[in-house]
Design an enzyme around this catalytic site. Structure first.
Site, PDB file in Angstrom:
ATOM      1  N   ARG A 184     126.333 137.411  56.601  1.00  0.00           N
ATOM      2  CA  ARG A 184     126.575 136.334  55.631  1.00  0.00           C
ATOM      3  C   ARG A 184     128.053 135.974  55.567  1.00  0.00           C
ATOM      4  NH1 ARG A 184     123.908 139.844  50.944  1.00  0.00           N
ATOM      5  NH2 ARG A 184     122.740 140.534  52.781  1.00  0.00           N
ATOM      6  N   LYS A 204     125.838 152.374  59.842  1.00  0.00           N
ATOM      7  CA  LYS A 204     124.372 152.500  59.862  1.00  0.00           C
ATOM      8  C   LYS A 204     123.988 153.893  60.346  1.00  0.00           C
ATOM      9  CE  LYS A 204     123.096 147.724  61.016  1.00  0.00           C
ATOM     10  NZ  LYS A 204     122.295 147.417  59.826  1.00  0.00           N
TER      11      LYS A 204
HETATM   12  N1  BES Z   1     121.891 142.984  61.106  1.00  0.00           N
HETATM   13  C1  BES Z   1     121.448 143.547  59.887  1.00  0.00           C
HETATM   14  C2  BES Z   1     120.022 143.132  59.506  1.00  0.00           C
HETATM   15  C3  BES Z   1     118.923 143.602  60.415  1.00  0.00           C
HETATM   16  C4  BES Z   1     118.237 144.776  60.127  1.00  0.00           C
HETATM   17  C5  BES Z   1     118.531 142.846  61.501  1.00  0.00           C
HETATM   18  C6  BES Z   1     117.200 145.180  60.967  1.00  0.00           C
HETATM   19  C7  BES Z   1     117.501 143.243  62.335  1.00  0.00           C
HETATM   20  C8  BES Z   1     116.835 144.423  62.057  1.00  0.00           C
HETATM   21  C9  BES Z   1     122.385 143.117  58.743  1.00  0.00           C
HETATM   22  O1  BES Z   1     123.703 142.896  59.093  1.00  0.00           O
HETATM   23  C10 BES Z   1     122.367 144.215  57.735  1.00  0.00           C
HETATM   24  O2  BES Z   1     122.759 145.298  58.073  1.00  0.00           O
HETATM   25  N2  BES Z   1     121.914 143.904  56.527  1.00  0.00           N
HETATM   26  C11 BES Z   1     121.842 144.861  55.492  1.00  0.00           C
HETATM   27  C12 BES Z   1     122.227 144.169  54.195  1.00  0.00           C
HETATM   28  C13 BES Z   1     122.381 145.101  53.019  1.00  0.00           C
HETATM   29  C14 BES Z   1     123.575 146.019  53.235  1.00  0.00           C
HETATM   30  C15 BES Z   1     122.566 144.276  51.776  1.00  0.00           C
HETATM   31  C16 BES Z   1     120.404 145.379  55.403  1.00  0.00           C
HETATM   32  O3  BES Z   1     119.484 144.581  55.575  1.00  0.00           O
HETATM   33  O4  BES Z   1     120.227 146.567  55.213  1.00  0.00           O
HETATM   34 ZN    ZN Z   2     124.882 144.654  59.058  1.00  0.00          ZN
END
Ligand code: BES
Ligand code: ZN
Ligand code: ZN
Length: 492
Positions: free
Chosen positions: A349, A275
């Site tokens: 997931r 990230k």
């Molecule tokens: N933990 C994150 C989602 C999240 C984002 C929670 C902001 C709380 C605040 C999750 O694991 C994630 O990173 N999801 C990705 C999925 C994508 C790569 C398909 C996302 O939402 O960007």
């Molecule tokens: Zn994530």
């Protein structure tokens, strides 16, 4: 902080701060405010007419009593319009009272049960909401920084109607118990990732009253063939995963079995699909689903629902060490389905897939999972609203009606069959990401591939699990959302 219920005449009570209320621009003749007004020589009436204080929702006026009654200060709060009143306003007033008390350095507070005289809400519901607001408003995360030097020591709720005392006491205690469970959940979320490791999260789930907890370690997780969950855990050799199983059985034979699953990624760096720094700042929050389940389990012996409840958490970090899963790798979940991992940041997931497979072993009637699953959910519904999806409209509607009562809003998204093809992979049964749009729905469709023979609902709490803008009963950080909603749901 002590909570007491008192039937005494408020005008004889010695207290630092006495809190009464008005609404619709008038004093109710039967209200505590009217009694205080008499003793103060009509001061509240004067404020209403001279200062145009109409009692708008959560507006306040502070009065110094100058010895006319034993209470040193009186706070008049506005309830707004009677016909628009709901118990959420009482909960907010609870938080407001605590914040004002701390500012005024008042340690002993006495208060009316705000809204308790209205006909469209019950006095007991208001007492519960008030206790929740008071204890949630009092919450501070003090593990690394000292709290305020003048904590409130005692709160007295006035209930002049002796016939109502038993019901009010029961409701206020339930509010206090729930707020303590929410605070526990907040502490789990607010604790940084280096201290809230998977093992420490598992420790927090142990020793809860009336709950049997079992922890499965790495070797056992491998034996259970949770290859999807392990794919995420691979990159975190330093802090191994822990699969947490909590179990509550009611005293009398249960009619139904409910499994609650919480996403428990104790820190989400994104893995090799790292990230950007700004997006990582709050990622200790990625176990808020687990915190909701553990928080609920911490109070379940007091709630005593008549159903059997399992709480499951596949706890892990998502880190990018030399053993980490690579984009393009293929893993196999417990149910034999193969998954092509194209983005290691879509890890939640993967952990939930195996937890859902494991849930089937408990022969559940209902499974509810809660997860900070997608940033897309924030785009769709913002900070305050969680998305709900599932395979049974009745279950979704039941949860939504509980959500209305506890003021933890849920909004439904459709699991459109047509979007399933976005998850097609040329080399595996499915891939772990969809296309550019409807990310919350494609995440839900991914989970559905691992749902067995039970009613299932999935709640994406990416928005409401965390707040940067404090409210009356929420400070910055983890909110402890869904604990109250789950408690209400299990009651039904
Ligand atoms: N933990 C994150 C989602 C999240 C984002 C929670 C902001 C709380 C605040 C999750 O694991 C994630 O990173 N999801 C990705 C999925 C994508 C790569 C398909 C996302 O939402 O960007
Ligand atoms: Zn994530
Ligand atoms: Zn995540």
């Amino acid at each position: 902080m002590q909570l007491k219920i008192e039937t005494k005449d408020l005008t004889t009570i010695k207290t630092d701060l006495l809190v009464v209320n008005i609404h619709d621009g008038k004093l109710d003749s039967s209200s505590l405010a009217a009694k205080v007004d008499k003793k103060l020589g009509g001061l509240i009436k004067q404020i209403i007419s001279n200062e145009n204080f109409t009692g708008a929702t959560l507006s306040t006026k502070l009065i110094h009593t100058q010895g006319k009654i034993p209470a040193s200060k009186v706070l008049v709060v506005g309830l707004g319009e009677e016909k628009k009143f709901e118990s959420l306003i009482t909960r907010r007033i609870g938080g407001l009272i605590i914040r004002m008390a701390k500012e005024l350095k008042a340690t002993h507070i006495t208060t009316a049960i705000h809204g308790g005289l209205f006909k469209n809400v019950s006095k007991a519901d208001c007492a519960q909401a008030l206790a929740e607001g008071l204890y949630l408003g009092d919450y501070q995360f003090t593990r690394y920084k000292k709290g305020t030097p003048n904590p409130v020591k005692e709160i007295v709720l006035l209930c002049p109607d002796k016939k109502q005392v038993a019901a009010v006491t029961k409701a206020a205690n339930r509010g206090k118990d729930l707020a303590k469970a929410v605070s526990f959940s907040r502490d789990l979320v607010n604790t940084p990732g280096h201290d809230m490791t998977p093992l420490n999260l598992a420790k927090a789930a142990q020793g809860l009253p009336g709950v049997k907890t079992k922890i499965y370690h790495l070797a056992e997780i491998k034996k259970m063939k949770m290859g999807s969950y392990l794919g995420v855990a691979m990159g975190s050799t330093a802090n191994p995963p822990a699969f947490i199983e909590m179990h509550y059985k009611p005293a009398t034979k249960a009619k139904k079995t409910v499994v609650l699953i919480g996403k428990g990624v104790t820190f989400d760096s994104g893995g090799l699909s790292l990230k950007p720094p700004k997006f990582m700042e709050t990622m200790k929050d990625d176990m808020a689903g687990a915190a909701a389940v553990i928080g609920l389990m911490s109070v379940i012996s007091k709630l005593k629902p008549k159903v059997e409840v399992w709480g499951l958490v596949a706890a892990t970090e998502n880190m990018p060490d030399g053993h980490a899963i690579r984009p393009g790798d293929v893993i196999t979940a417990m149910n034999g389905k193969t998954i092509e991992v194209l983005n290691t940041d879509a890890e939640g997931r993967l952990t939930l897939a195996d937890a859902l497979c494991h849930a089937q072993k408990k022969k559940p009637d209902i499974v509810i999972d809660m997860a900070t699953l997608t940033g897309a959910c924030l785009v769709a519904l913002g900070n305050d609203i969680a998305a709900i999806m599932g395979n049974d409209d009745g279950l979704v509607e039941d949860l939504r009606s509980c959500a209305k009562k506890t003021a933890e809003p849920l909004w439904p998204l459709p699991l459109v069959e047509d979007y399933r093809k976005e998850l097609d992979s040329p080399i595996a049964d499915l891939k772990n990401i969809g296309g550019a749009y409807a990310g919350t729905i494609t995440a839900g469709l991914f989970l559905q591939e691992f749902v067995g023979d039970f009613k299932w609902a999935h709640i994406d709490i990416a928005g409401p699990s965390w707040t940067d803008k404090p409210r009356e009963f929420e400070s910055r950080g983890g909110t402890g959302c869904m604990v109250r909603l789950l408690a209400d749901f299990l009651d039904q």
